[in-house]
Scaffold this active site. Sequence first.
Site, PDB file in Angstrom:
ATOM      1  N   THR A   1      22.697  35.257   2.095  1.00  0.00           N
ATOM      2  CA  THR A   1      21.467  35.918   2.560  1.00  0.00           C
ATOM      3  C   THR A   1      20.472  36.115   1.418  1.00  0.00           C
ATOM      4  O   THR A   1      19.278  35.839   1.564  1.00  0.00           O
ATOM      5  CB  THR A   1      21.821  37.293   3.177  1.00  0.00           C
ATOM      6  OG1 THR A   1      22.722  37.067   4.260  1.00  0.00           O
ATOM      7  CG2 THR A   1      20.593  38.022   3.665  1.00  0.00           C
TER       8      THR A   1
ATOM      9  N   LYS B   1      11.550  30.269   8.917  1.00  0.00           N
ATOM     10  CA  LYS B   1      10.754  31.501   8.933  1.00  0.00           C
ATOM     11  C   LYS B   1       9.312  31.202   8.478  1.00  0.00           C
ATOM     12  O   LYS B   1       9.035  30.104   7.976  1.00  0.00           O
ATOM     13  CB  LYS B   1      11.432  32.529   8.012  1.00  0.00           C
ATOM     14  CG  LYS B   1      12.828  32.950   8.509  1.00  0.00           C
ATOM     15  CD  LYS B   1      13.461  33.970   7.574  1.00  0.00           C
ATOM     16  CE  LYS B   1      14.806  34.441   8.115  1.00  0.00           C
ATOM     17  NZ  LYS B   1      15.433  35.456   7.221  1.00  0.00           N
TER      18      LYS B   1
ATOM     19  N   TYR C   1      16.476  40.747  15.899  1.00  0.00           N
ATOM     20  CA  TYR C   1      17.111  41.477  14.796  1.00  0.00           C
ATOM     21  C   TYR C   1      17.575  42.883  15.220  1.00  0.00           C
ATOM     22  O   TYR C   1      17.683  43.761  14.372  1.00  0.00           O
ATOM     23  CB  TYR C   1      16.146  41.567  13.607  1.00  0.00           C
ATOM     24  CG  TYR C   1      16.058  40.293  12.780  1.00  0.00           C
ATOM     25  CD1 TYR C   1      17.201  39.706  12.243  1.00  0.00           C
ATOM     26  CD2 TYR C   1      14.828  39.684  12.510  1.00  0.00           C
ATOM     27  CE1 TYR C   1      17.136  38.549  11.470  1.00  0.00           C
ATOM     28  CE2 TYR C   1      14.754  38.528  11.735  1.00  0.00           C
ATOM     29  CZ  TYR C   1      15.910  37.963  11.215  1.00  0.00           C
ATOM     30  OH  TYR C   1      15.845  36.830  10.443  1.00  0.00           O
TER      31      TYR C   1
ATOM     32  N   ARG D   1      25.850  28.055   8.376  1.00  0.00           N
ATOM     33  CA  ARG D   1      25.742  29.191   7.451  1.00  0.00           C
ATOM     34  C   ARG D   1      25.992  28.740   6.020  1.00  0.00           C
ATOM     35  O   ARG D   1      25.325  29.183   5.087  1.00  0.00           O
ATOM     36  CB  ARG D   1      26.757  30.287   7.820  1.00  0.00           C
ATOM     37  CG  ARG D   1      26.428  31.052   9.087  1.00  0.00           C
ATOM     38  CD  ARG D   1      25.246  31.972   8.936  1.00  0.00           C
ATOM     39  NE  ARG D   1      25.515  33.123   8.103  1.00  0.00           N
ATOM     40  CZ  ARG D   1      24.711  34.185   8.032  1.00  0.00           C
ATOM     41  NH1 ARG D   1      23.603  34.238   8.768  1.00  0.00           N
ATOM     42  NH2 ARG D   1      24.991  35.185   7.252  1.00  0.00           N
TER      43      ARG D   1
ATOM     44  N   HIS E   1      16.656  31.210   9.035  1.00  0.00           N
ATOM     45  CA  HIS E   1      17.661  32.006   9.748  1.00  0.00           C
ATOM     46  C   HIS E   1      18.729  31.079  10.314  1.00  0.00           C
ATOM     47  O   HIS E   1      18.421  29.957  10.737  1.00  0.00           O
ATOM     48  CB  HIS E   1      17.012  32.767  10.918  1.00  0.00           C
ATOM     49  CG  HIS E   1      18.037  33.348  11.856  1.00  0.00           C
ATOM     50  ND1 HIS E   1      18.662  34.547  11.616  1.00  0.00           N
ATOM     51  CD2 HIS E   1      18.603  32.846  12.992  1.00  0.00           C
ATOM     52  CE1 HIS E   1      19.560  34.775  12.579  1.00  0.00           C
ATOM     53  NE2 HIS E   1      19.535  33.762  13.425  1.00  0.00           N
TER      54      HIS E   1
ATOM     55  N   PHE F   1      14.912  48.138   5.470  1.00  0.00           N
ATOM     56  CA  PHE F   1      14.042  46.957   5.341  1.00  0.00           C
ATOM     57  C   PHE F   1      13.566  46.407   6.686  1.00  0.00           C
ATOM     58  O   PHE F   1      12.796  45.446   6.733  1.00  0.00           O
ATOM     59  CB  PHE F   1      14.747  45.845   4.540  1.00  0.00           C
ATOM     60  CG  PHE F   1      16.053  45.362   5.132  1.00  0.00           C
ATOM     61  CD1 PHE F   1      16.077  44.435   6.163  1.00  0.00           C
ATOM     62  CD2 PHE F   1      17.268  45.857   4.653  1.00  0.00           C
ATOM     63  CE1 PHE F   1      17.269  43.990   6.720  1.00  0.00           C
ATOM     64  CE2 PHE F   1      18.476  45.410   5.200  1.00  0.00           C
ATOM     65  CZ  PHE F   1      18.476  44.478   6.240  1.00  0.00           C
TER      66      PHE F   1
ATOM     67  N   ASN G   1      13.410  34.483   2.425  1.00  0.00           N
ATOM     68  CA  ASN G   1      14.542  33.545   2.318  1.00  0.00           C
ATOM     69  C   ASN G   1      14.470  32.384   3.310  1.00  0.00           C
ATOM     70  O   ASN G   1      15.471  31.762   3.629  1.00  0.00           O
ATOM     71  CB  ASN G   1      15.883  34.291   2.347  1.00  0.00           C
ATOM     72  CG  ASN G   1      16.160  34.977   3.664  1.00  0.00           C
ATOM     73  OD1 ASN G   1      15.339  34.937   4.582  1.00  0.00           O
ATOM     74  ND2 ASN G   1      17.324  35.583   3.792  1.00  0.00           N
TER      75      ASN G   1
ATOM     76  N   ARG H   1      18.885  27.860   0.830  1.00  0.00           N
ATOM     77  CA  ARG H   1      18.297  29.025   0.142  1.00  0.00           C
ATOM     78  C   ARG H   1      18.489  28.913  -1.368  1.00  0.00           C
ATOM     79  O   ARG H   1      17.608  29.298  -2.151  1.00  0.00           O
ATOM     80  CB  ARG H   1      18.926  30.314   0.680  1.00  0.00           C
ATOM     81  CG  ARG H   1      18.446  30.702   2.084  1.00  0.00           C
ATOM     82  CD  ARG H   1      19.346  31.767   2.667  1.00  0.00           C
ATOM     83  NE  ARG H   1      18.860  32.325   3.932  1.00  0.00           N
ATOM     84  CZ  ARG H   1      19.626  33.056   4.739  1.00  0.00           C
ATOM     85  NH1 ARG H   1      20.886  33.311   4.418  1.00  0.00           N
ATOM     86  NH2 ARG H   1      19.131  33.537   5.865  1.00  0.00           N
TER      87      ARG H   1
ATOM     88  N   GLU I   1      21.345  34.394  20.693  1.00  0.00           N
ATOM     89  CA  GLU I   1      20.056  34.018  20.101  1.00  0.00           C
ATOM     90  C   GLU I   1      19.441  32.807  20.814  1.00  0.00           C
ATOM     91  O   GLU I   1      18.231  32.780  21.051  1.00  0.00           O
ATOM     92  CB  GLU I   1      20.242  33.735  18.602  1.00  0.00           C
ATOM     93  CG  GLU I   1      20.592  34.991  17.823  1.00  0.00           C
ATOM     94  CD  GLU I   1      20.955  34.758  16.367  1.00  0.00           C
ATOM     95  OE1 GLU I   1      21.066  35.753  15.629  1.00  0.00           O
ATOM     96  OE2 GLU I   1      21.145  33.596  15.958  1.00  0.00           O
TER      97      GLU I   1
HETATM   98  P1  DAT Z   1      21.191  36.518   7.344  1.00  0.00           P
HETATM   99  O1  DAT Z   1      19.749  36.125   7.517  1.00  0.00           O
HETATM  100  O2  DAT Z   1      21.806  35.793   6.171  1.00  0.00           O
HETATM  101  O3  DAT Z   1      22.009  36.398   8.592  1.00  0.00           O
HETATM  102  P2  DAT Z   1      21.190  39.389   7.808  1.00  0.00           P
HETATM  103  O4  DAT Z   1      21.423  39.065   9.238  1.00  0.00           O
HETATM  104  O5  DAT Z   1      22.086  40.382   7.156  1.00  0.00           O
HETATM  105  O6  DAT Z   1      21.201  38.066   6.906  1.00  0.00           O
HETATM  106  O7  DAT Z   1      19.706  39.913   7.626  1.00  0.00           O
HETATM  107  C1  DAT Z   1      18.642  39.308   8.320  1.00  0.00           C
HETATM  108  C2  DAT Z   1      17.474  39.157   7.386  1.00  0.00           C
HETATM  109  O8  DAT Z   1      17.035  40.445   6.953  1.00  0.00           O
HETATM  110  C3  DAT Z   1      17.759  38.397   6.086  1.00  0.00           C
HETATM  111  O9  DAT Z   1      17.692  37.006   6.251  1.00  0.00           O
HETATM  112  C4  DAT Z   1      16.703  38.906   5.193  1.00  0.00           C
HETATM  113  C5  DAT Z   1      16.564  40.360   5.614  1.00  0.00           C
HETATM  114  N1  DAT Z   1      17.390  41.232   4.780  1.00  0.00           N
HETATM  115  C6  DAT Z   1      18.733  41.377   4.840  1.00  0.00           C
HETATM  116  N2  DAT Z   1      19.183  42.238   3.915  1.00  0.00           N
HETATM  117  C7  DAT Z   1      18.073  42.652   3.252  1.00  0.00           C
HETATM  118  C8  DAT Z   1      17.844  43.546   2.172  1.00  0.00           C
HETATM  119  N3  DAT Z   1      18.836  44.194   1.594  1.00  0.00           N
HETATM  120  N4  DAT Z   1      16.560  43.714   1.755  1.00  0.00           N
HETATM  121  C9  DAT Z   1      15.543  43.064   2.338  1.00  0.00           C
HETATM  122  N5  DAT Z   1      15.682  42.205   3.367  1.00  0.00           N
HETATM  123  C10 DAT Z   1      16.929  42.004   3.802  1.00  0.00           C
HETATM  124 MG    MG Z   2      22.001  37.438  10.338  1.00  0.00          MG
END
Ligand code: DAT
Ligand code: MG
Length: 169
Positions: free
Chosen positions: A110, A28, A68, A104, A134, A76, A131, A121, A145
């Site tokens: 996350t 990222k 996304y 993963r 991805h 968020f 973080n 992470r 993706e």
């Molecule tokens: P991951 O990236 O572990 O697959 P995700 O798909 O649930 O997690 O979410 C995508 C991204 O969105 C994540 O890397 C960071 C952001 N994100 C997720 N949950 C969040 C939250 N509660 N507050 C802020 N950003 C968040």
């Molecule tokens: Mg995800």
Amino acid sequence: MIGTVLAFFSLFSEAMAAARERTFIMVKPDGVQRGIVGKIIKRFEEKGFKLIALKFMWASEDLLKQHYAELAGKPFFPGLINYMNSGPVVPMVWEGLNVVKTGRQMLGATNPADSAPGTIRGDLCIQVGRNIIHGSDAVETANREIALWFTEKELIQWKPAIESWVYED
Ligand code: DAT
Ligand code: MG
């Protein structure tokens, strides 16, 4: 006879190839800005996974919204798109046995506050909104993706010289 043996081996190697999945990994904008692209790539290389595709680009808002899409309703979401669009990213495709799940695990949870030490992470970042990386969460997601970020032509077929030292068959 030789034909039968060859046919068997080609079927066998196809079955092995099928067991080797692909996943979509992306550094990222914060990972790029912090100069840890190489470190992240190194972790996947050293594990033994095979690099299939990689590029450096500034992703459009439209592409990021598609990427996304399933999070579109989350509070968020606007901040996430803003962050992901704040600088260049490094999307990649990695291949290997169970690479989606293992990838993963290598990323960690996350929220870096919950990511185990030793994970990317867990070792390299602090907040969920920064973080750094991805990784696809399932094989189906990975396929979607990969198709979103890369054309078929950009996915390179090659045989790493180390392959027989990484896999026993
Ligand atoms: P991951 O990236 O572990 O697959 P995700 O798909 O649930 O997690 O979410 C995508 C991204 O969105 C994540 O890397 C960071 C952001 N994100 C997720 N949950 C969040 C939250 N509660 N507050 C802020 N950003 C968040
Ligand atoms: Mg995800």
